[in-house]
Write a protein that holds these residues in place. Structure first.
Motif, PDB file in Angstrom:
ATOM      1  N   THR A  41       0.886  -1.219  -0.105  1.00  0.00           N
ATOM      2  CA  THR A  41      -0.046  -0.060   0.135  1.00  0.00           C
ATOM      3  C   THR A  41       0.789   1.244   0.065  1.00  0.00           C
ATOM      4  OG1 THR A  41      -1.747  -1.120   1.096  1.00  0.00           O
ATOM      5  CG2 THR A  41      -1.603   1.427   1.144  1.00  0.00           C
ATOM      6  N   HIS A  42       2.025   1.157   0.799  1.00  0.00           N
ATOM      7  CA  HIS A  42       2.713   2.352   1.037  1.00  0.00           C
ATOM      8  C   HIS A  42       3.611   2.494  -0.457  1.00  0.00           C
ATOM      9  CE1 HIS A  42       1.717   2.723   5.165  1.00  0.00           C
ATOM     10  NE2 HIS A  42       2.449   1.231   5.002  1.00  0.00           N
ATOM     11  N   THR A  43       3.902   1.543  -1.028  1.00  0.00           N
ATOM     12  CA  THR A  43       4.522   1.414  -2.471  1.00  0.00           C
ATOM     13  C   THR A  43       3.993   2.039  -3.452  1.00  0.00           C
ATOM     14  OG1 THR A  43       5.749  -0.798  -1.932  1.00  0.00           O
ATOM     15  CG2 THR A  43       5.736   0.131  -4.373  1.00  0.00           C
ATOM     16  N   ILE A  44       2.706   2.048  -3.578  1.00  0.00           N
ATOM     17  CA  ILE A  44       1.607   2.491  -4.767  1.00  0.00           C
ATOM     18  C   ILE A  44       1.556   4.149  -4.330  1.00  0.00           C
ATOM     19  CG2 ILE A  44       0.784   0.410  -5.374  1.00  0.00           C
ATOM     20  CD1 ILE A  44      -1.934   1.433  -4.223  1.00  0.00           C
ATOM     21  N   ALA A  45       2.027   4.773  -3.190  1.00  0.00           N
ATOM     22  CA  ALA A  45       1.780   5.900  -2.674  1.00  0.00           C
ATOM     23  C   ALA A  45       2.867   6.873  -3.141  1.00  0.00           C
ATOM     24  CB  ALA A  45       1.408   6.028  -1.194  1.00  0.00           C
ATOM     25  N   GLN A  46       4.046   6.105  -3.677  1.00  0.00           N
ATOM     26  CA  GLN A  46       5.012   6.962  -4.242  1.00  0.00           C
ATOM     27  C   GLN A  46       5.515   6.563  -5.663  1.00  0.00           C
ATOM     28  OE1 GLN A  46       7.887   5.478  -0.948  1.00  0.00           O
ATOM     29  NE2 GLN A  46       9.290   4.909  -2.477  1.00  0.00           N
ATOM     30  N   ASP A  47       6.324   7.176  -5.944  1.00  0.00           N
ATOM     31  CA  ASP A  47       6.649   7.058  -7.626  1.00  0.00           C
ATOM     32  C   ASP A  47       7.934   6.017  -7.578  1.00  0.00           C
ATOM     33  OD1 ASP A  47       4.657   8.642  -8.589  1.00  0.00           O
ATOM     34  OD2 ASP A  47       5.981  10.411  -8.381  1.00  0.00           O
ATOM     35  N   ASN A  48       8.842   5.937  -6.685  1.00  0.00           N
ATOM     36  CA  ASN A  48      10.135   5.020  -6.737  1.00  0.00           C
ATOM     37  C   ASN A  48       9.793   3.932  -5.834  1.00  0.00           C
ATOM     38  OD1 ASN A  48      11.408   7.298  -8.324  1.00  0.00           O
ATOM     39  ND2 ASN A  48      11.607   8.342  -6.523  1.00  0.00           N
ATOM     40  N   VAL A  49      11.002   3.213  -6.155  1.00  0.00           N
ATOM     41  CA  VAL A  49      10.908   1.925  -5.067  1.00  0.00           C
ATOM     42  C   VAL A  49      10.930   2.223  -3.546  1.00  0.00           C
ATOM     43  CG1 VAL A  49      12.507  -0.199  -4.617  1.00  0.00           C
ATOM     44  CG2 VAL A  49      12.339   0.670  -6.954  1.00  0.00           C
ATOM     45  N   LEU A  50      10.063   1.525  -2.919  1.00  0.00           N
ATOM     46  CA  LEU A  50       9.927   1.721  -1.453  1.00  0.00           C
ATOM     47  C   LEU A  50      11.023   0.526  -0.935  1.00  0.00           C
ATOM     48  CD1 LEU A  50       8.666   2.744   1.174  1.00  0.00           C
ATOM     49  CD2 LEU A  50       7.040   1.270   0.502  1.00  0.00           C
TER      50      LEU A  50
END
Length: 612
Positions: free
Chosen positions: A83-92
């Motif tokens: 969920t946190h990954t799709i909230a940003q543009d780059n690799v989490l």
């Protein structure tokens, strides 16, 4: 497997668009696929991690498409690292989930101490929506450098490439089996579906009916309004077909302006014809094309119907034959009939014209007098049907049997009944007899229709005689109720062509018959010299004696000479009919005007027919 939960009505606009993009991928809850399994295995081996996942984020859950090396339960979205990954543009990168404020509250959601380390690259659609993640997992904290992030991003791109290839393959599959214009199954898929349905129907002993439909004026639309309008018409026709058929029926486009309908839920013989009538009525309504109302009726052929016994090719061929018969006879629908669909070309053309004979005013009634044998005074007339085409008069022998085979004898018989009764109503005739087909008597509404004609015209029932041939009475028990109902109305029944069929004396005794008509084939030999004439005389005398025994008067048909008439008087015949007393001719009313005519008016002198 957990089912996708329904979305609440209050979803932020951006999230709603993301979820729509996810829907278009058609990936949620799909079965495992090896291409995605290989990617997660490659990711785990490349980064030397014990686990890797491909996940997609629905509204309330994280769903796992592919997993390698670690347990992968479906979890609520608010417990998902992705969920946190799709909230940003780059690799989490989460080096230690136990220490990271975003994840420390649900460490172990994927299993106790399984996911201390997490690195995830968003899965991004071509239009920029982040629908999921490719992630690698470790049970211990660890570092993840820029080079690793770049490699994980490339692998995430590979996942999206595989998804694009999957969609393209699905589209090609649908294109191979579906019509791109209407979205209906195409010819290839329909034949497959028909084969499956036929196999099932044969094993279950069920009825299966195939309909083949053709648009009657499609070429005219293409030629006048253009091919774009023609394509739009095909789409509207497909929608109309889907609307008037059941959800269990299969509608397909075979190509051009030809559609098929597979009626699988047919429990009774009349079910399919009711659907056919509904379809034909639907196509009688106009289509609106480029602001114009366009009428495009259809021709529909049906095959099958009985518990399935045919193969796919036979069903299609029979439906095609029936459809072309419907088209040749002016549209509507037709049911495959081996007798009709194997007719010679000239008979098919004649049958097509016969469908339009009544509305075009081509049918006529000619009337021949019946006289008292002793006084030769006219006591009635027989109505004889004639068909006058633009090319000339068609002999009854050329079209009556054809009308019987096609079932057209029923509407034609109703027309004859109405016209003959109207002649009596107007006082032009005193008594009239009409020929009635056995097929007419089999119609459940025949007697009510007869009663309506008597009521509407107000004529006395005794002024009407129905003539039946001996072949009609091959199964007298089946017609007993109908004939008794006719007798209750007061209408007389005559047995026509007596001596040429197979009626029994029992039928004469048990059925309500009031008159016997002796066939003309027994009259002609009366004047023959020697034994032939003597035998004919004795045969006629025997017939009259049988009729007298049952209290039935007789009519001798085909009387052409005075010698024949005298001999018939000698054997005791009651009435005579033939050229000696008048040829069949149309009636001419006093005055003028179409509303005063029966059949067509004569252009020459009125035939010498006494009208009493």
């Amino acid at each position: 497997m957990t089912l996708r939960q329904s979305r609440p009505t209050t979803i932020p606009a951006g999230e709603a668009l993301r979820l729509d993009a996810l829907d278009r991928l058609d990936i949620l809850d799909s079965v495992p696929e090896p291409q995605f399994d290989r990617i997660v295995e490659l990711a785990a081996q490349y980064f030397d991690t014990p686990g890797a996942l491909i996940t997609f984020l629905d509204h309330k859950r994280q769903w796992v498409k592919a997993a390698y090396g670690m347990a992968h339960p479906e979890v609520p979205r608010n417990e998902s690292y992705c969920t946190h990954t799709i909230a940003q543009d780059n690799v989490l990168v989460i080096q230690d989930a136990a220490c990271d404020p975003r994840t420390r509250d649900h460490v172990g959601a994927l299993g106790t101490e399984q996911a201390r380390f997490y690195a995830g690259a968003p899965l991004v659609t071509p239009d920029g929506f982040k629908v999921g993640a490719l992630c690698v997992l470790d049970t211990r904290p660890r570092d993840f450098g820029h080079k690793d992030e770049r490699a994980l991003t490339l692998l995430a791109t590979l996942v999206m490439d595989e998804l694009a290839l999957r969609q393209a393959t699905d589209r090609l599959g649908r294109l191979a089996l579906h019509d791109s214009l209407t979205g209906l199954p195409n010819r290839l898929q329909f034949r497959q579906l028909l084969g499956q349905a036929l196999t099932h129907a044969q094993h279950a002993g069920e009825r299966l009916v195939l309909g083949l439909l053709d648009l009657d004026r499609f070429k005219l639309v293409n030629d006048t309004l253009g091919h774009a309008a023609g394509d739009h018409l095909l789409q509207l026709a497909a929608e109309r077909l889907r609307h008037v058929t059941s959800t269990g029926d299969i509608v397909a486009r075979m190509g051009g302006d030809e559609f098929t309908v597979l009626l699988a839920d047919v429990t009774a013989a009349g079910d399919a014809e009711r659907v056919a009538e509904r379809i034909c009525r639907a196509f009688q309504e106009p289509f609106v094309l480029e602001g114009h109302e366009v009428y495009v009726p259809c021709s529909l052929g049906l095959s099958g119907g009985e518990p399935a016994t045919h193969d796919v090719a036979t069903l299609l061929r029979h439906a095609d034959q029936a459809m072309y018969r419907a088209k040749r006879t002016g549209g509507g629908y037709a049911v495959f009939n081996a007798q009709l669909d194997d007719l010679p070309v000239q008979d098919v053309e004649l049958l097509a014209a016969l469908h339009h004979a009544i509305p075009r005013g081509e049918l006529e009634l000619h009337f021949q007098p019946v006289v008292d044998a002793g006084t030769t005074s006219v006591v009635g007339h027989e109505a004889l049907l004639r068909w006058r085409r633009p090319s000339g008069l068609v002999p009854p022998t050329d079209f009556i049997a054809l009308a019987e085979t096609a079932g057209l004898i029923v509407p034609i018989g109703r027309w004859v009944l109405g016209k003959a009764a109207d002649a009596v109503r107007r006082g032009v005739l005193k008594r009239v007899s009409i020929n009635v087909s056995g097929l007419e008597l089999q119609q459940p509404d025949y007697v009510p229709a007869l009663a309506r004609v008597l009521a509407d015209t107000g004529i006395h029932p005794h002024s009407l005689v129905l003539e039946l041939t001996e072949s009609t009475l091959l199964d007298p028990h089946r017609l007993t109720t109908v004939l008794e109902d006719i007798a209750q109305l007061g209408v007389a029944v005559a047995l026509d062509d007596f001596g040429t069929g197979y009626s029994s004396l029992t039928a004469l005794a048990s059925l309500p018959i009031q008159l016997l008509k002796i066939d003309r084939s027994f009259i002609a030999p009366l004047e023959a010299r020697g034994p032939a004439g003597a035998r004919a005389f004795k045969a006629l005398r025997g017939m009259v004696m049988v009729a007298d025994a049952y209290g039935l008067p007789t009519v001798a048909e085909g009387v052409e000479t005075s010698v024949q008439a005298e001999l018939l008087r000698e054997v005791g015949c009651t009435y005579l009919q033939g050229y000696l007393f008048g040829r069949p001719a149309p009636l001419e009313w006093p005055g003028s005007g179409d509303d005063r005519e029966i059949g067509r008016p004569q252009s020459g002198p009125v035939a010498a027919v006494a009208c009493t």
